[in-house]
Scaffold this motif. Structure first.
Motif, PDB file in Angstrom:
ATOM      1  N   LEU A   1       0.822  -1.196   0.000  1.00 18.09           N
ATOM      2  CA  LEU A   1       0.000   0.000   0.000  1.00 18.09           C
ATOM      3  C   LEU A   1       0.866   1.260   0.000  1.00 18.09           C
ATOM      4  O   LEU A   1       0.585   2.227  -0.721  1.00 18.09           O
ATOM      5  CB  LEU A   1      -0.931  -0.013   1.217  1.00 18.09           C
ATOM      6  CG  LEU A   1      -1.925   1.124   1.317  1.00 18.09           C
ATOM      7  CD1 LEU A   1      -2.890   1.078   0.133  1.00 18.09           C
ATOM      8  CD2 LEU A   1      -2.694   1.033   2.615  1.00 18.09           C
ATOM      9  N   PHE A   2       1.940   1.253   0.769  1.00 17.84           N
ATOM     10  CA  PHE A   2       2.867   2.382   0.807  1.00 17.84           C
ATOM     11  C   PHE A   2       3.437   2.656  -0.582  1.00 17.84           C
ATOM     12  O   PHE A   2       3.464   3.807  -1.041  1.00 17.84           O
ATOM     13  CB  PHE A   2       3.989   2.108   1.803  1.00 17.84           C
ATOM     14  CG  PHE A   2       5.094   3.109   1.757  1.00 17.84           C
ATOM     15  CD1 PHE A   2       4.932   4.369   2.287  1.00 17.84           C
ATOM     16  CD2 PHE A   2       6.308   2.787   1.164  1.00 17.84           C
ATOM     17  CE1 PHE A   2       5.957   5.306   2.252  1.00 17.84           C
ATOM     18  CE2 PHE A   2       7.341   3.713   1.127  1.00 17.84           C
ATOM     19  CZ  PHE A   2       7.160   4.976   1.669  1.00 17.84           C
ATOM     20  N   TYR A   3       3.886   1.624  -1.276  1.00 17.44           N
ATOM     21  CA  TYR A   3       4.475   1.836  -2.593  1.00 17.44           C
ATOM     22  C   TYR A   3       3.429   2.194  -3.640  1.00 17.44           C
ATOM     23  O   TYR A   3       3.728   2.912  -4.603  1.00 17.44           O
ATOM     24  CB  TYR A   3       5.306   0.626  -3.019  1.00 17.44           C
ATOM     25  CG  TYR A   3       6.661   0.660  -2.358  1.00 17.44           C
ATOM     26  CD1 TYR A   3       7.631   1.566  -2.773  1.00 17.44           C
ATOM     27  CD2 TYR A   3       6.958  -0.165  -1.286  1.00 17.44           C
ATOM     28  CE1 TYR A   3       8.860   1.648  -2.147  1.00 17.44           C
ATOM     29  CE2 TYR A   3       8.189  -0.096  -0.651  1.00 17.44           C
ATOM     30  CZ  TYR A   3       9.129   0.810  -1.093  1.00 17.44           C
ATOM     31  OH  TYR A   3      10.361   0.901  -0.469  1.00 17.44           O
ATOM     32  N   ALA A   4       2.192   1.775  -3.462  1.00 15.85           N
ATOM     33  CA  ALA A   4       1.126   2.194  -4.375  1.00 15.85           C
ATOM     34  C   ALA A   4       0.848   3.684  -4.206  1.00 15.85           C
ATOM     35  O   ALA A   4       0.671   4.415  -5.196  1.00 15.85           O
ATOM     36  CB  ALA A   4      -0.133   1.379  -4.112  1.00 15.85           C
ATOM     37  N   VAL A   5       0.831   4.169  -2.968  1.00 19.33           N
ATOM     38  CA  VAL A   5       0.626   5.595  -2.711  1.00 19.33           C
ATOM     39  C   VAL A   5       1.808   6.399  -3.249  1.00 19.33           C
ATOM     40  O   VAL A   5       1.616   7.465  -3.864  1.00 19.33           O
ATOM     41  CB  VAL A   5       0.412   5.843  -1.200  1.00 19.33           C
ATOM     42  CG1 VAL A   5       0.462   7.321  -0.860  1.00 19.33           C
ATOM     43  CG2 VAL A   5      -0.902   5.233  -0.752  1.00 19.33           C
TER      44      VAL A   5
ATOM     45  N   PHE B   1       1.674   9.407  -6.085  1.00 19.03           N
ATOM     46  CA  PHE B   1       2.275  10.730  -5.968  1.00 19.03           C
ATOM     47  C   PHE B   1       3.227  11.003  -7.129  1.00 19.03           C
ATOM     48  O   PHE B   1       3.240  12.097  -7.698  1.00 19.03           O
ATOM     49  CB  PHE B   1       3.035  10.872  -4.653  1.00 19.03           C
ATOM     50  CG  PHE B   1       2.161  11.067  -3.449  1.00 19.03           C
ATOM     51  CD1 PHE B   1       1.052  11.899  -3.489  1.00 19.03           C
ATOM     52  CD2 PHE B   1       2.462  10.433  -2.261  1.00 19.03           C
ATOM     53  CE1 PHE B   1       0.259  12.084  -2.379  1.00 19.03           C
ATOM     54  CE2 PHE B   1       1.675  10.610  -1.148  1.00 19.03           C
ATOM     55  CZ  PHE B   1       0.563  11.433  -1.200  1.00 19.03           C
ATOM     56  N   PHE B   2       4.001  10.025  -7.499  1.00 16.38           N
ATOM     57  CA  PHE B   2       4.941  10.180  -8.618  1.00 16.38           C
ATOM     58  C   PHE B   2       4.189  10.425  -9.922  1.00 16.38           C
ATOM     59  O   PHE B   2       4.559  11.303 -10.702  1.00 16.38           O
ATOM     60  CB  PHE B   2       5.809   8.928  -8.726  1.00 16.38           C
ATOM     61  CG  PHE B   2       6.792   8.971  -9.856  1.00 16.38           C
ATOM     62  CD1 PHE B   2       7.975   9.673  -9.740  1.00 16.38           C
ATOM     63  CD2 PHE B   2       6.516   8.316 -11.045  1.00 16.38           C
ATOM     64  CE1 PHE B   2       8.877   9.719 -10.785  1.00 16.38           C
ATOM     65  CE2 PHE B   2       7.405   8.367 -12.104  1.00 16.38           C
ATOM     66  CZ  PHE B   2       8.593   9.065 -11.978  1.00 16.38           C
ATOM     67  N   ALA B   3       3.145   9.643 -10.155  1.00 17.02           N
ATOM     68  CA  ALA B   3       2.369   9.790 -11.389  1.00 17.02           C
ATOM     69  C   ALA B   3       1.662  11.137 -11.429  1.00 17.02           C
ATOM     70  O   ALA B   3       1.575  11.775 -12.488  1.00 17.02           O
ATOM     71  CB  ALA B   3       1.365   8.650 -11.511  1.00 17.02           C
TER      72      ALA B   3
END
Length: 83
Positions: free
Chosen positions: A65-69, A73-75
């Motif tokens: 979930l952390f890396y999806a968030v 943000f990056f996108a």
């Protein structure tokens, strides 16, 4: 044929041997632990312990979930620049 066993591992109990083996030792420790497991007929227990440790070693849901968030943000920040 006589097998060279480690004095260090001879003193340990079966549960201590299995715990050390589940920590995935390398090199000389793996060699002597494998000999102890073979001599004590603990191979089945060692295999089940390794299977359990493999399933527990995966990341939790919060990790993904952390890396999806972070990807969101990056996108959001750089996505418009790429189009």
């Amino acid at each position: 044929m006589a097998v060279l066993r480690s004095k260090k591992y001879l003193r340990l109990s079966d549960t201590e041997i299995l715990k050390l083996y589940s920590d995935r030792p390398k090199g000389e420790a793996l060699h002597f632990l494998s000999i102890e497991i073979e001599q004590r007929n603990l191979s089945e227990q060692a295999e089940t312990l390794l299977k359990e440790s493999r399933t527990r070693s995966r990341h939790s849901l919060l990790y993904y979930l952390f890396y999806a968030v972070m990807f969101a943000f990056f996108a959001a920040r750089f996505g418009q620049d790429l189009l």
